[in-house]
Design a protein around this motif. Structure first.
Motif, PDB file in Angstrom:
ATOM      1  N   LEU A   1       0.826  -1.210   0.000  1.00 43.13           N
ATOM      2  CA  LEU A   1       0.000   0.000   0.000  1.00 43.13           C
ATOM      3  C   LEU A   1       0.861   1.261   0.000  1.00 43.13           C
ATOM      4  O   LEU A   1       0.518   2.260  -0.652  1.00 43.13           O
ATOM      5  CB  LEU A   1      -0.940  -0.014   1.206  1.00 43.13           C
ATOM      6  CG  LEU A   1      -1.983  -1.146   1.203  1.00 43.13           C
ATOM      7  CD1 LEU A   1      -2.818  -1.102   2.472  1.00 43.13           C
ATOM      8  CD2 LEU A   1      -2.882  -1.044  -0.031  1.00 43.13           C
ATOM      9  N   ALA A   2       1.973   1.212   0.738  1.00 41.86           N
ATOM     10  CA  ALA A   2       2.877   2.366   0.770  1.00 41.86           C
ATOM     11  C   ALA A   2       3.486   2.603  -0.610  1.00 41.86           C
ATOM     12  O   ALA A   2       3.612   3.752  -1.070  1.00 41.86           O
ATOM     13  CB  ALA A   2       3.977   2.138   1.807  1.00 41.86           C
ATOM     14  N   GLU A   3       3.872   1.526  -1.298  1.00 43.39           N
ATOM     15  CA  GLU A   3       4.439   1.637  -2.640  1.00 43.39           C
ATOM     16  C   GLU A   3       3.397   2.202  -3.612  1.00 43.39           C
ATOM     17  O   GLU A   3       3.710   3.054  -4.450  1.00 43.39           O
ATOM     18  CB  GLU A   3       4.903   0.262  -3.128  1.00 43.39           C
ATOM     19  CG  GLU A   3       5.487   0.229  -4.533  1.00 43.39           C
ATOM     20  CD  GLU A   3       6.826   0.925  -4.650  1.00 43.39           C
ATOM     21  OE1 GLU A   3       7.219   1.276  -5.775  1.00 43.39           O
ATOM     22  OE2 GLU A   3       7.499   1.120  -3.612  1.00 43.39           O
ATOM     23  N   ARG A   4       2.154   1.737  -3.478  1.00 45.95           N
ATOM     24  CA  ARG A   4       1.085   2.224  -4.362  1.00 45.95           C
ATOM     25  C   ARG A   4       0.885   3.731  -4.156  1.00 45.95           C
ATOM     26  O   ARG A   4       0.772   4.485  -5.122  1.00 45.95           O
ATOM     27  CB  ARG A   4      -0.222   1.479  -4.060  1.00 45.95           C
ATOM     28  CG  ARG A   4      -1.379   1.865  -4.983  1.00 45.95           C
ATOM     29  CD  ARG A   4      -2.651   1.149  -4.559  1.00 45.95           C
ATOM     30  NE  ARG A   4      -3.724   1.307  -5.542  1.00 45.95           N
ATOM     31  CZ  ARG A   4      -4.559   2.326  -5.607  1.00 45.95           C
ATOM     32  NH1 ARG A   4      -4.442   3.332  -4.735  1.00 45.95           N
ATOM     33  NH2 ARG A   4      -5.511   2.379  -6.530  1.00 45.95           N
TER      34      ARG A   4
ATOM     35  N   LEU B   1      -2.845  -3.499  -6.121  1.00 49.47           N
ATOM     36  CA  LEU B   1      -1.583  -3.912  -6.737  1.00 49.47           C
ATOM     37  C   LEU B   1      -1.233  -3.145  -8.004  1.00 49.47           C
ATOM     38  O   LEU B   1      -0.179  -3.372  -8.594  1.00 49.47           O
ATOM     39  CB  LEU B   1      -1.644  -5.410  -7.067  1.00 49.47           C
ATOM     40  CG  LEU B   1      -1.839  -6.348  -5.867  1.00 49.47           C
ATOM     41  CD1 LEU B   1      -2.091  -7.771  -6.345  1.00 49.47           C
ATOM     42  CD2 LEU B   1      -0.628  -6.304  -4.942  1.00 49.47           C
ATOM     43  N   THR B   2      -2.118  -2.252  -8.427  1.00 51.22           N
ATOM     44  CA  THR B   2      -1.845  -1.523  -9.669  1.00 51.22           C
ATOM     45  C   THR B   2      -1.477  -0.075  -9.374  1.00 51.22           C
ATOM     46  O   THR B   2      -2.121   0.578  -8.551  1.00 51.22           O
ATOM     47  CB  THR B   2      -3.057  -1.584 -10.628  1.00 51.22           C
ATOM     48  OG1 THR B   2      -2.749  -0.872 -11.826  1.00 51.22           O
ATOM     49  CG2 THR B   2      -4.309  -1.003  -9.987  1.00 51.22           C
TER      50      THR B   2
ATOM     51  N   SER C   1       7.511  -4.234  -8.185  1.00 51.38           N
ATOM     52  CA  SER C   1       8.416  -4.385  -7.043  1.00 51.38           C
ATOM     53  C   SER C   1       7.784  -5.220  -5.935  1.00 51.38           C
ATOM     54  O   SER C   1       8.475  -5.707  -5.034  1.00 51.38           O
ATOM     55  CB  SER C   1       8.794  -3.007  -6.479  1.00 51.38           C
ATOM     56  OG  SER C   1       7.631  -2.307  -6.057  1.00 51.38           O
ATOM     57  N   VAL C   2       6.444  -5.412  -5.995  1.00 55.08           N
ATOM     58  CA  VAL C   2       5.764  -6.204  -4.965  1.00 55.08           C
ATOM     59  C   VAL C   2       5.025  -7.410  -5.536  1.00 55.08           C
ATOM     60  O   VAL C   2       4.771  -8.377  -4.820  1.00 55.08           O
ATOM     61  CB  VAL C   2       4.781  -5.334  -4.150  1.00 55.08           C
ATOM     62  CG1 VAL C   2       5.520  -4.335  -3.296  1.00 55.08           C
ATOM     63  CG2 VAL C   2       3.770  -4.641  -5.055  1.00 55.08           C
ATOM     64  N   VAL C   3       4.683  -7.350  -6.825  1.00 51.28           N
ATOM     65  CA  VAL C   3       3.995  -8.499  -7.422  1.00 51.28           C
ATOM     66  C   VAL C   3       4.405  -8.629  -8.886  1.00 51.28           C
ATOM     67  O   VAL C   3       4.456  -7.641  -9.623  1.00 51.28           O
ATOM     68  CB  VAL C   3       2.465  -8.367  -7.297  1.00 51.28           C
ATOM     69  CG1 VAL C   3       1.938  -7.156  -8.046  1.00 51.28           C
ATOM     70  CG2 VAL C   3       1.765  -9.627  -7.781  1.00 51.28           C
ATOM     71  N   LEU C   4       4.722  -9.832  -9.301  1.00 53.07           N
ATOM     72  CA  LEU C   4       5.143 -10.084 -10.676  1.00 53.07           C
ATOM     73  C   LEU C   4       3.924 -10.270 -11.579  1.00 53.07           C
ATOM     74  O   LEU C   4       2.937 -10.903 -11.171  1.00 53.07           O
ATOM     75  CB  LEU C   4       6.013 -11.335 -10.741  1.00 53.07           C
ATOM     76  CG  LEU C   4       7.304 -11.301  -9.922  1.00 53.07           C
ATOM     77  CD1 LEU C   4       7.994 -12.652  -9.980  1.00 53.07           C
ATOM     78  CD2 LEU C   4       8.229 -10.212 -10.448  1.00 53.07           C
TER      79      LEU C   4
END
Length: 520
Positions: free
Chosen positions: A234-237, A290-291, A385-388
């Motif tokens: 969530l922080a990355e998003r 995730l997007t 970076s968190v999901v392929l």
């Protein structure tokens, strides 16, 4: 019929080439008003091509629905006697069965009621090998359809009546053995498919990499918990969103407003009530979480002789995008650029006539030139970076994802459709990146092994089908059983059929004349 005709070959002297209309009555079918419940649920068996798609065996007694007397009288459906040979005439052409009792059909059939000197079983076996012949006689733009007049023209190699029985007996002996082998091969395919699904389930629930996690835990390195993983996602998003907003302010030469960060659109959270428990280092997340950007629909572009390349819907194949499946669109490279695909993009089918295909996904790999995607596809990009992307692709085939998408699909004019909200609300399990890599590697290895087995089964099935064709060709060339010179020739049978029909036609003419006179 000449033996030089492409649909015929030389026959024994006691045989004759004829047509289906010369040895059987051709009967169509019909459908009553489907919005009137009074037409359905009666005692009249009613069969459609959809029923035949799941039917196994030669004999049939009915379909999934039945008609009432009202439904029968209000449609073009007609009674077919026991022994009638059903032959689907559209969507698709070629389903074949013998009525084990009196039945009716919808308009998707041209059925044959054989004359008394023609065996239903003999005609059935011939028609099972006549799909290509029927398709050549069919016409239509949306789909091919075989008319009653054209069905009557289907060529038939007619054997003497006694020989018909001998041929059927030998055919059923040989084909029963062949069918048993085919059934075993198809059972093996089903087991293989079930194993793939169980393997995928184990992969996306963490069972496949249980030992891998145990080994990692023994290393003594700190292990991130699932809750910590989700917070990092969530922080990355949010960081990605803020970076995009700041870039927009900069491009516009504006200073960010005091409360600009409060406008951040919080993603949809997963509903955990019915989800299975995951390993401690995993977390559930929605696609929305995730997007890093909104999903994007493609653009509708008409075909052209020159222009920028755009993928076809058929480019989505078995979880991948075939970049060779494209057309030239009536737009420039500059116009197409916003819709250009990139490695790692996930393209999702927006609509399809089949519920099982709507929402299917393909992963883009190996892009070497600009190629855009059309309005029939939706583009999804994830925070790599968190999901392929490959992890999402694997999860897209699970029952959890499919049930969600199929449950939300809407139908219009026979087309099932989904939209962006249906996609971003899909919930997937997310392990740490290192474990995603391990799972994908294991699945790829298993895929290679299972695909090799599947190819062997497909080859065996093709060989069985070729053997079936050879047996049928021998049967209807007079080479499967010996001829008996004492058998009444087929030419005599045909003369008798013509004579009997002539008598019946005369009776019908006299009957019409009497009725006309009575009405004067």
């Amino acid at each position: 019929m000449s033996s030089s005709d492409e649909t015929s070959w030389p026959l024994p002297r006691t045989w004759s080439w004829t047509t289906a209309g010369d040895i059987a009555q051709v009967v169509g079918g019909g459908t009553p008003d489907t919005t009137d419940a009074r037409n359905f649920g009666g005692m009249i068996p009613w069969i459609t091509p959809a029923d035949m798609s799941t039917h196994v065996g030669k004999a049939i007694t009915g379909g999934s629905r039945s008609l009432t007397e009202t439904g029968l009288s209000g449609s073009g459906a007609k009674w077919l006697p026991e022994g009638a040979v059903l032959f689907s005439s559209r969507a698709p052409i070629g389903y074949t069965a013998i009525a084990l009792r009196a039945v009716t059909t919808n308009q998707g059939f041209k059925s044959f009621i054989p004359e008394s000197c023609v065996s239903s079983d003999y005609l059935y076996h011939w028609l099972t090998s006549s799909k290509e012949r029927a398709e050549k006689l069919a016409s239509g733009t949306t789909f091919l359809e075989l008319s009653g007049a054209k069905a009557a023209l289907l060529p038939v190699p007619l054997a003497p009546f006694a020989e018909q029985s001998r041929i059927v007996e030998k055919l059923e002996e040989l084909l029963s053995e062949l069918d048993a082998g085919v059934a075993e091969l198809k059972a093996a395919q089903r087991k293989l498919a079930q194993y793939r699904q169980s393997l995928l389930k184990a992969a996306v629930e963490g069972a496949l990499t249980a030992d891998w996690r145990t080994t990692r835990a023994r290393s003594g390195k700190p292990q991130e918990t699932g809750a910590e993983l989700l917070q990092r996602i969530l922080a990355e998003r949010r960081a990605r969103w803020e970076a995009v907003q700041l870039a927009k302010f900069s491009e516009q030469g504006k200073v960010p407003s005091k409360w600009w960060q409060s406008k951040y659109p919080e993603p949809i959270a997963p509903d955990l009530t019915r989800l299975p428990t995951l390993p401690a280092s995993w977390s559930w997340a929605t696609v929305d979480q995730l997007t890093p950007e909104d999903l994007a629909n493609g653009r509708s572009v008409p075909s052209a002789e020159s222009g920028a390349k755009v993928l076809r819907l058929t480019a989505v194949k078995n979880g991948s995008i075939d970049l060779h499946e494209y057309k030239l669109g009536a737009w420039s490279d500059k116009e197409a650029q916003p819709f250009a695909v990139a490695d790692g993009d996930l393209l999702i089918v927006r609509g399809n006539g089949s519920l099982s295909l709507v929402g299917r996904l393909g992963l883009v790999r190996g892009v070497s030139e600009q190629i855009a995607y059309p309005d029939t596809l939706i583009r999804l990009r994830v925070i790599e970076s968190v999901v392929l992307p490959g992890w999402i692709g694997r999860n897209w085939d699970t029952s959890l994802s499919r049930d969600h998408l199929e449950g939300r699909a809407r139908t219009s004019a026979g087309i099932y459709k989904i939209s962006q909200p249906d996609i971003i609300s899909v919930t997937v399990p997310v392990p740490p990146i290192a474990e995603q890599i391990e799972v994908l590697s294991l699945l790829e290895r298993f895929d290679e092994q299972l695909t090799a087995i599947d190819k062997v089964l497909e080859r065996e099935l093709r060989q069985a089908e070729a053997q079936r064709k050879n047996i049928l060709k021998a049967a209807f060339s007079g080479k499967l059983v010996p001829q008996d010179p004492n058998d009444e020739p087929a030419s005599v049978l045909l003369e008798r059929i013509r004579a009997e029909r002539s008598v019946e036609a005369a009776k019908a003419t006299r009957k019409r004349a009497r009725k006309a006179k009575e009405n004067e």
